[in-house]
Design an enzyme around this catalytic site. Sequence first.
Site, mmCIF file in Angstrom:
data_model
loop_
_atom_site.group_PDB
_atom_site.id
_atom_site.type_symbol
_atom_site.label_atom_id
_atom_site.label_comp_id
_atom_site.label_asym_id
_atom_site.label_seq_id
_atom_site.Cartn_x
_atom_site.Cartn_y
_atom_site.Cartn_z
ATOM 1 N N LYS A 71 -145.076 7.755 34.449
ATOM 2 C CA LYS A 71 -144.138 8.309 35.431
ATOM 3 C C LYS A 71 -142.903 7.420 35.539
ATOM 4 O O LYS A 71 -143.013 6.219 35.724
ATOM 5 C CB LYS A 71 -144.813 8.399 36.803
ATOM 6 N N THR A 109 -139.655 9.479 49.419
ATOM 7 C CA THR A 109 -140.497 9.640 48.232
ATOM 8 C C THR A 109 -141.886 9.018 48.447
ATOM 9 O O THR A 109 -142.559 8.654 47.494
ATOM 10 C CB THR A 109 -139.839 8.991 46.995
ATOM 11 N N GLY A 130 -145.570 8.816 48.640
ATOM 12 C CA GLY A 130 -146.699 9.633 48.182
ATOM 13 C C GLY A 130 -146.414 10.533 46.987
ATOM 14 O O GLY A 130 -147.213 11.406 46.664
ATOM 15 N N THR A 131 -145.304 10.291 46.296
ATOM 16 C CA THR A 131 -144.977 11.144 45.134
ATOM 17 C C THR A 131 -146.034 11.046 44.036
ATOM 18 O O THR A 131 -146.396 12.049 43.416
ATOM 19 C CB THR A 131 -143.609 10.749 44.535
ATOM 20 N N GLY A 132 -146.518 9.818 43.815
ATOM 21 C CA GLY A 132 -147.513 9.615 42.753
ATOM 22 C C GLY A 132 -148.820 10.330 43.084
ATOM 23 O O GLY A 132 -149.432 10.974 42.218
ATOM 24 N N CYS A 133 -149.251 10.234 44.338
ATOM 25 C CA CYS A 133 -150.500 10.897 44.775
ATOM 26 C C CYS A 133 -150.344 12.414 44.636
ATOM 27 O O CYS A 133 -151.244 13.110 44.132
ATOM 28 C CB CYS A 133 -150.805 10.582 46.236
HETATM 29 N N1 LIG Z 1 -135.973 10.831 43.285
HETATM 30 C C1 LIG Z 1 -136.726 11.603 42.505
HETATM 31 N N2 LIG Z 1 -136.261 12.831 42.120
HETATM 32 C C2 LIG Z 1 -137.023 13.626 41.334
HETATM 33 N N3 LIG Z 1 -138.267 13.291 40.884
HETATM 34 C C3 LIG Z 1 -138.770 12.079 41.235
HETATM 35 C C4 LIG Z 1 -138.040 11.177 42.063
HETATM 36 N N4 LIG Z 1 -138.803 10.056 42.274
HETATM 37 C C5 LIG Z 1 -139.965 10.272 41.612
HETATM 38 N N5 LIG Z 1 -139.945 11.475 40.969
HETATM 39 C C6 LIG Z 1 -141.044 12.083 40.193
HETATM 40 O O1 LIG Z 1 -142.208 12.014 41.030
HETATM 41 C C7 LIG Z 1 -143.376 11.804 40.244
HETATM 42 C C8 LIG Z 1 -144.090 10.562 40.742
HETATM 43 O O2 LIG Z 1 -143.426 9.439 40.174
HETATM 44 P P1 LIG Z 1 -143.315 7.997 40.801
HETATM 45 O O3 LIG Z 1 -142.828 7.122 39.698
HETATM 46 O O4 LIG Z 1 -142.519 8.059 42.058
HETATM 47 O O5 LIG Z 1 -144.836 7.704 41.152
HETATM 48 P P2 LIG Z 1 -145.468 6.491 41.907
HETATM 49 O O6 LIG Z 1 -144.619 5.283 41.768
HETATM 50 O O7 LIG Z 1 -146.867 6.389 41.426
HETATM 51 O O8 LIG Z 1 -145.465 6.966 43.409
HETATM 52 P P3 LIG Z 1 -146.165 6.243 44.678
HETATM 53 O O9 LIG Z 1 -145.121 5.418 45.304
HETATM 54 O O10 LIG Z 1 -146.602 7.396 45.508
HETATM 55 O O11 LIG Z 1 -147.310 5.408 44.179
HETATM 56 C C9 LIG Z 1 -142.890 11.724 38.797
HETATM 57 O O12 LIG Z 1 -142.989 13.010 38.217
HETATM 58 C C10 LIG Z 1 -141.433 11.290 38.947
HETATM 59 O O13 LIG Z 1 -140.633 11.641 37.836
HETATM 60 C C1 LIG Z 2 -153.720 5.396 50.987
HETATM 61 C C2 LIG Z 2 -152.577 5.297 50.030
HETATM 62 N N1 LIG Z 2 -152.784 5.666 48.739
HETATM 63 C C3 LIG Z 2 -151.764 5.590 47.853
HETATM 64 C C4 LIG Z 2 -150.508 5.161 48.248
HETATM 65 C C5 LIG Z 2 -149.384 5.042 47.234
HETATM 66 O O1 LIG Z 2 -148.378 5.924 47.499
HETATM 67 C C6 LIG Z 2 -150.334 4.799 49.609
HETATM 68 N N2 LIG Z 2 -149.136 4.361 50.075
HETATM 69 N N3 LIG Z 2 -151.379 4.885 50.472
#
Ligand SMILES: Nc1ncnc2c1ncn2[C@@H]1O[C@H](COP(=O)(O)OP(=O)(O)OP(=O)(O)O)[C@@H](O)[C@H]1O
Ligand SMILES: Cc1ncc(CO)c(N)n1
Length: 270
Positions: free
Chosen positions: A171, A204, A206-209
């Site tokens: 990602k 943003t 929780g985007t990864g979750c």
């Molecule tokens: N500002 C943005 N605009 C559009 N898409 C985004 C943006 N930020 C993240 N994404 C997309 O969101 C998804 C999650 O990516 P991200 O790299 O943010 O995950 P993460 O770091 O694991 O998140 P978290 O902080 O929840 O752990 C990916 O598909 C990424 O391309």
């Molecule tokens: C509980 C929990 N899981 C995952 C993340 C990562 O986004 C967070 N901030 N909190």
Amino acid sequence: MITLTIAGSDSGGGAGIQADIKTFQELGVFGTSVITALTAQNTLGVHGIFPTTVQFVEAQLKAVLEDFNVTAIKTGMLFNSEIIECVAATLKNRGLPLIVDPVMIAKGGASLLQQESIQALKNKLLPIATVCTPNIPEAEVISGRSIHTEQELFLAAQDIISLGVQCVVMKGGHLAGDKAIDAVFIKGEVPFVLETNRFETKHTHGTGCTFSAALTAEIAKGKSLQEAVLEAKKFVHLAISNPLNIGHGFGPTNHFVYRQLEGKCDVVCH
Ligand SMILES: Nc1ncnc2c1ncn2[C@@H]1O[C@H](COP(=O)(O)OP(=O)(O)OP(=O)(O)O)[C@@H](O)[C@H]1O
Ligand SMILES: Cc1ncc(CO)c(N)n1
């Protein structure tokens, strides 16, 4: 369809178990959960962590798995190696698709995985995983490589695949630039990239979750890995680009909008 998330609770509702269950619901699958830790968390940060005992993680896993026909499972915050080993031992040999989001650090900097757990993640959980969805810093920790170039990204993905995973989604949310780019590596296939415009927002959390939960839901419905990552990218892009603007810090994304817009979203795939 029934899915299971094994993750931490976010009292602020934007990440962890809460993000996963909302995403499952919106994508029309029934979500069950195993909670590995409670976090006292809001849009301003993580204020406390209270891990579940490994015995109680095991009890939750048993309760869910002996009753429900779960079709896909995801993991998020697993916190320590005891919990990772318990989850891996329980899921091994079940033949269910397993999506591992290797959550390590919250956006505000709080550690959601103890340092000593990296080996358990690599040696016990990833070998039984179908998909791993690291962001770049997580991929660097797992592969032990710094990632600055496309070549290094490719090599890190190969390292993770060599642990036994079928698919790695790197990602790119943390990268600079006006595009949000994720690189998809499926064992034995030509890698491809999913690209959307980057939406300028601080919301943003929780985007990864959300991305990995959407991927799990689509896999549970029987979609191929290629179709499932594309739909998950649409889900998370719509959730980010229609912000709710709630909370006083880095707010959650909008889980409702995908259904309202019938998943209509432009994603370039190349
Ligand atoms: N500002 C943005 N605009 C559009 N898409 C985004 C943006 N930020 C993240 N994404 C997309 O969101 C998804 C999650 O990516 P991200 O790299 O943010 O995950 P993460 O770091 O694991 O998140 P978290 O902080 O929840 O752990 C990916 O598909 C990424 O391309
Ligand atoms: C509980 C929990 N899981 C995952 C993340 C990562 O986004 C967070 N901030 N909190």
